[in-house]
Design a protein around this motif. Structure first.
Motif, mmCIF file in Angstrom:
data_model
loop_
_atom_site.group_PDB
_atom_site.id
_atom_site.type_symbol
_atom_site.label_atom_id
_atom_site.label_comp_id
_atom_site.label_asym_id
_atom_site.label_seq_id
_atom_site.Cartn_x
_atom_site.Cartn_y
_atom_site.Cartn_z
ATOM 1 N N GLU A 46 16.812 -72.745 132.386
ATOM 2 C CA GLU A 46 16.077 -72.966 131.146
ATOM 3 C C GLU A 46 16.861 -73.895 130.229
ATOM 4 O OE1 GLU A 46 15.581 -69.227 129.161
ATOM 5 O OE2 GLU A 46 17.727 -68.825 129.035
ATOM 6 N N LEU A 47 16.105 -74.652 129.417
ATOM 7 C CA LEU A 47 16.728 -75.529 128.439
ATOM 8 C C LEU A 47 17.215 -74.701 127.257
ATOM 9 C CD1 LEU A 47 17.357 -78.427 127.422
ATOM 10 C CD2 LEU A 47 15.092 -78.409 126.368
ATOM 11 N N VAL A 48 18.466 -74.885 126.889
ATOM 12 C CA VAL A 48 19.059 -74.150 125.786
ATOM 13 C C VAL A 48 19.037 -74.973 124.499
ATOM 14 C CG1 VAL A 48 21.155 -73.055 124.910
ATOM 15 C CG2 VAL A 48 20.559 -72.845 127.336
ATOM 16 N N ALA A 49 19.488 -76.228 124.604
ATOM 17 C CA ALA A 49 19.585 -77.084 123.422
ATOM 18 C C ALA A 49 19.592 -78.539 123.850
ATOM 19 C CB ALA A 49 20.850 -76.768 122.630
ATOM 20 N N ALA A 50 19.183 -79.416 122.937
ATOM 21 C CA ALA A 50 19.123 -80.832 123.253
ATOM 22 C C ALA A 50 19.341 -81.672 122.005
ATOM 23 C CB ALA A 50 17.779 -81.182 123.887
ATOM 24 N N ILE A 51 19.934 -82.828 122.200
ATOM 25 C CA ILE A 51 19.991 -83.876 121.171
ATOM 26 C C ILE A 51 19.306 -85.098 121.752
ATOM 27 C CG2 ILE A 51 21.446 -85.425 119.816
ATOM 28 C CD1 ILE A 51 23.579 -83.344 119.748
ATOM 29 N N SER A 52 18.307 -85.595 121.037
ATOM 30 C CA SER A 52 17.559 -86.750 121.518
ATOM 31 C C SER A 52 18.282 -88.044 121.168
ATOM 32 C CB SER A 52 16.174 -86.770 120.888
ATOM 33 O OG SER A 52 16.289 -87.113 119.510
ATOM 34 N N ARG A 53 17.751 -89.141 121.685
ATOM 35 C CA ARG A 53 18.334 -90.444 121.393
ATOM 36 C C ARG A 53 18.320 -90.745 119.902
ATOM 37 N NH1 ARG A 53 17.766 -95.441 125.418
ATOM 38 N NH2 ARG A 53 19.357 -96.766 124.522
ATOM 39 N N SER A 62 15.516 -68.338 121.656
ATOM 40 C CA SER A 62 16.469 -67.247 121.868
ATOM 41 C C SER A 62 17.873 -67.560 121.343
ATOM 42 C CB SER A 62 16.549 -66.897 123.354
ATOM 43 O OG SER A 62 16.959 -68.040 124.100
ATOM 44 N N VAL A 63 18.174 -68.841 121.064
ATOM 45 C CA VAL A 63 19.522 -69.193 120.611
ATOM 46 C C VAL A 63 19.539 -69.804 119.214
ATOM 47 C CG1 VAL A 63 20.200 -69.567 123.010
ATOM 48 C CG2 VAL A 63 19.601 -71.538 121.571
ATOM 49 N N LYS A 64 18.376 -70.010 118.622
ATOM 50 C CA LYS A 64 18.323 -70.615 117.287
ATOM 51 C C LYS A 64 19.135 -69.806 116.296
ATOM 52 C CE LYS A 64 13.898 -73.049 117.507
ATOM 53 N NZ LYS A 64 12.481 -73.067 117.064
ATOM 54 N N HIS A 81 28.411 -75.009 120.884
ATOM 55 C CA HIS A 81 29.089 -73.924 120.194
ATOM 56 C C HIS A 81 28.177 -72.704 120.226
ATOM 57 C CE1 HIS A 81 32.087 -76.652 118.196
ATOM 58 N NE2 HIS A 81 31.152 -77.510 118.504
ATOM 59 N N MET A 82 28.691 -71.603 120.722
ATOM 60 C CA MET A 82 27.883 -70.397 120.898
ATOM 61 C C MET A 82 28.508 -69.253 120.098
ATOM 62 S SD MET A 82 27.079 -70.690 124.986
ATOM 63 C CE MET A 82 28.779 -70.348 125.444
ATOM 64 N N ASN A 83 27.773 -68.773 119.121
ATOM 65 C CA ASN A 83 28.231 -67.655 118.290
ATOM 66 C C ASN A 83 27.369 -66.424 118.544
ATOM 67 O OD1 ASN A 83 30.196 -69.282 116.951
ATOM 68 N ND2 ASN A 83 28.613 -70.055 115.568
ATOM 69 N N SER A 84 27.892 -65.286 118.152
ATOM 70 C CA SER A 84 27.154 -64.017 118.257
ATOM 71 C C SER A 84 26.565 -63.842 119.650
ATOM 72 C CB SER A 84 26.038 -63.967 117.195
ATOM 73 O OG SER A 84 26.563 -64.120 115.905
ATOM 74 N N LEU A 85 27.402 -64.018 120.646
ATOM 75 C CA LEU A 85 26.920 -63.961 122.021
ATOM 76 C C LEU A 85 26.408 -62.581 122.388
ATOM 77 C CD1 LEU A 85 29.594 -66.267 123.603
ATOM 78 C CD2 LEU A 85 27.122 -66.582 123.809
ATOM 79 N N ARG A 86 25.399 -62.573 123.228
ATOM 80 C CA ARG A 86 24.733 -61.352 123.674
ATOM 81 C C ARG A 86 24.807 -61.252 125.191
ATOM 82 N NH1 ARG A 86 19.208 -62.920 120.380
ATOM 83 N NH2 ARG A 86 20.067 -62.799 118.246
#
Length: 121
Positions: A46-53, A62-64, A81-86
């Motif tokens: 699954e896609l977690v995060a992305a930065i476009s051009r 789920s990670v916002k 950077h991952m905080n408050s990991l579950r």
């Protein structure tokens, strides 16, 4: 040829933080876009995060508010950077990086090798 090396995964307890890095080497001008994906055990990627051009960022619901994606061209690296990991964040995380190779607009896109993140008490 551009190579990517991921780092930063590991075993952490719930609530803790990790920073994943994906560092590029070889000949290229800059990193202009990137995505981080993850594949939990027994599930689809699954896609977690992305930065476009254009620089806009998107996050899986789920990670916002917990994860932050960034590009640092001075360090030839992209980060998650991952905080408050579950426990449900446990997965193999992989970066996909888009680079500009030359002034003619030639691009290259590739994947890191993947890094395991395990969140468990």
């Amino acid at each position: 040829q551009v190579q990517l090396v991921e780092s930063g995964g590991g075993l952490v307890q719930p609530g803790e933080s990790l920073r994943l890095a994906c560092t590029a080497s070889g000949r290229f001008l800059n990193i202009y876009a990137t995505d981080w994906y993850r594949q939990p055990p027994g599930k689809q990627r699954e896609l977690v995060a992305a930065i476009s051009r254009g620089g806009s960022t998107t996050y899986a619901d789920s990670v916002k508010g917990r994860f932050t994606i960034s590009i640092d061209n001075a360090k030839k690296s992209v980060y998650l950077h991952m905080n408050s990991l579950r426990p449900e964040d446990t997965a193999v995380y992989s970066c996909n990086v888009d680079t500009l190779l030359d002034d003619y607009g030639t691009t290259w896109s590739g994947w890191g090798q993947g890094t395991q993140v395990t969140v468990s008490s």
